[in-house]
Design an enzyme around this catalytic site. Sequence first.
Site, PDB file in Angstrom:
ATOM      1  N   LYS A   1      11.059-145.021 -18.704  1.00 55.70           N
ATOM      2  CA  LYS A   1      10.515-145.222 -20.053  1.00 55.70           C
ATOM      3  C   LYS A   1      10.544-143.857 -20.727  1.00 55.70           C
ATOM      4  CE  LYS A   1       8.554-147.722 -23.290  1.00 55.70           C
ATOM      5  NZ  LYS A   1       9.276-148.764 -24.055  1.00 55.70           N
TER       6      LYS A   1
ATOM      7  N   ASP B   1       9.666-158.497  -8.714  1.00 57.11           N
ATOM      8  CA  ASP B   1       9.193-159.888  -8.800  1.00 57.11           C
ATOM      9  C   ASP B   1      10.076-160.674  -9.764  1.00 57.11           C
ATOM     10  OD1 ASP B   1       7.046-159.540  -7.078  1.00 57.11           O
ATOM     11  OD2 ASP B   1       5.627-160.582  -8.393  1.00 57.11           O
TER      12      ASP B   1
ATOM     13  N   ASP C   1      11.661-151.816 -20.476  1.00 58.62           N
ATOM     14  CA  ASP C   1      11.490-153.056 -21.250  1.00 58.62           C
ATOM     15  C   ASP C   1      12.835-153.749 -21.446  1.00 58.62           C
ATOM     16  OD1 ASP C   1      12.169-150.863 -22.818  1.00 58.62           O
ATOM     17  OD2 ASP C   1      10.970-151.455 -24.550  1.00 58.62           O
TER      18      ASP C   1
ATOM     19  N   ASP D   1       7.621-152.597  -8.895  1.00 58.32           N
ATOM     20  CA  ASP D   1       6.781-153.727  -8.481  1.00 58.32           C
ATOM     21  C   ASP D   1       7.047-154.911  -9.413  1.00 58.32           C
ATOM     22  OD1 ASP D   1       4.662-155.144  -7.192  1.00 58.32           O
ATOM     23  OD2 ASP D   1       3.348-154.621  -8.873  1.00 58.32           O
TER      24      ASP D   1
ATOM     25  N   TYR E   1       0.177-145.763  -8.481  1.00 63.85           N
ATOM     26  CA  TYR E   1      -0.497-146.313  -7.311  1.00 63.85           C
ATOM     27  C   TYR E   1      -1.354-145.286  -6.577  1.00 63.85           C
ATOM     28  CZ  TYR E   1       1.706-150.927  -7.199  1.00 63.85           C
ATOM     29  OH  TYR E   1       2.082-152.206  -7.478  1.00 63.85           O
TER      30      TYR E   1
END
Length: 360
Positions: free
Chosen positions: A193, A253, A225, A249, A142
């Site tokens: 990751k 959701d 993942d 983020d 970001y």
Amino acid sequence: MTTHRIAVLPGDGIGQEVTEQAVRVLRAVGKISGASFEFEQALVGGAAIDATGHPLPPATLELCKKAHAILFGAVGGPKWENVPHEVRAERGLLAIRKELDLYANLRPATCFSMLVDASPLKRSVVEGTDIMVIRELTGGLYYGEPRGVERFADGGARAVNTMVYTTREIERVARMGFEVARKRRKHLTSVDKNNVLVVSQLWREVVTRVAKDYPDVTLDHILVDNCAMALVHKPTQFDTIVTENTFGDILSDEAAILAGSMGMLPSASLGGTVGLYEPVHGTAPDIAGKGIANPIAAILSAAMLLRYSLNMLREADRIEKAVQRVLEQGHRTKDIAGPNDKVLGTKEMGDLIVQHVERG
Ligand code: IPM
Ligand code: MG
């Protein structure tokens, strides 16, 4: 008696409608507890672009810095899709996070028992879900430099974003993760990751080191993942999750759907001296202005504000109980209604919750 100064930034879309209900609930808390609140509104996001040309006017930032806490609605919408990237509505929010050093974003995803059937996922999967996602909020892709687009003469281009984290940035959010997990079921899952990204290798190294200071908390690591899959496969295996900005983020959701609806999810952004509280749902342009948005996420954000910024724990509980009671009685906004439910509007839902807060 101290007066709690709350900066109110409703922003755009349904942010306007739901924030109003959260303020009413805080006023009700003031009435029953004797606490004194002072609310001051300011512009942010698209609303601020329209009025001043900038998504975070200096006056808004000043107000936020002087406040005891910030109640935030949502920013963005189709009207501001085509403005230059640097003055997009969303940048108003990103700039506040950075300016106030709000590095830890707490997003609880709890499946309320009476809303189990509101989730598109099976009852057997979501029942009992109670997860706290802690998202790092001021680093990573970001904000990382270098970033930008290079345009070539042949019409092609090359765009860059940088995922970057320092030890200090990882360590402080990891500590927040352990502290929060300690007050919950003492199980922290760190998401990265690490099989591909060097940033994740450093992330895992630092989180593992911080864990030594929290021997009472069980730490495990999971690849992002795999976490995305596990969240919809067996969400009850998670207690507290800590992860970097972009992964957080996306995963928050996804976790929202476990709670039945995005309209139920509050959040707290902490770290600096002033906390910011906002519903996770965004501006929902498709239903904005219709008076049908679910105000519960904003109202629960106000409860988090009382708990984390003002240390008013009893009053925070009182709001959460009021929400629970109203839901138990079968009251529903459109997003959480079953086929046979009577559907309430934003203000009607707010009215009921205010009544329950006042009655206790
Ligand atoms: C969120 C939102 C924001 C983000 C947008 C509006 C910039 O999606 O708070 O999750 O990406 O952080
Ligand atoms: Mg998001």
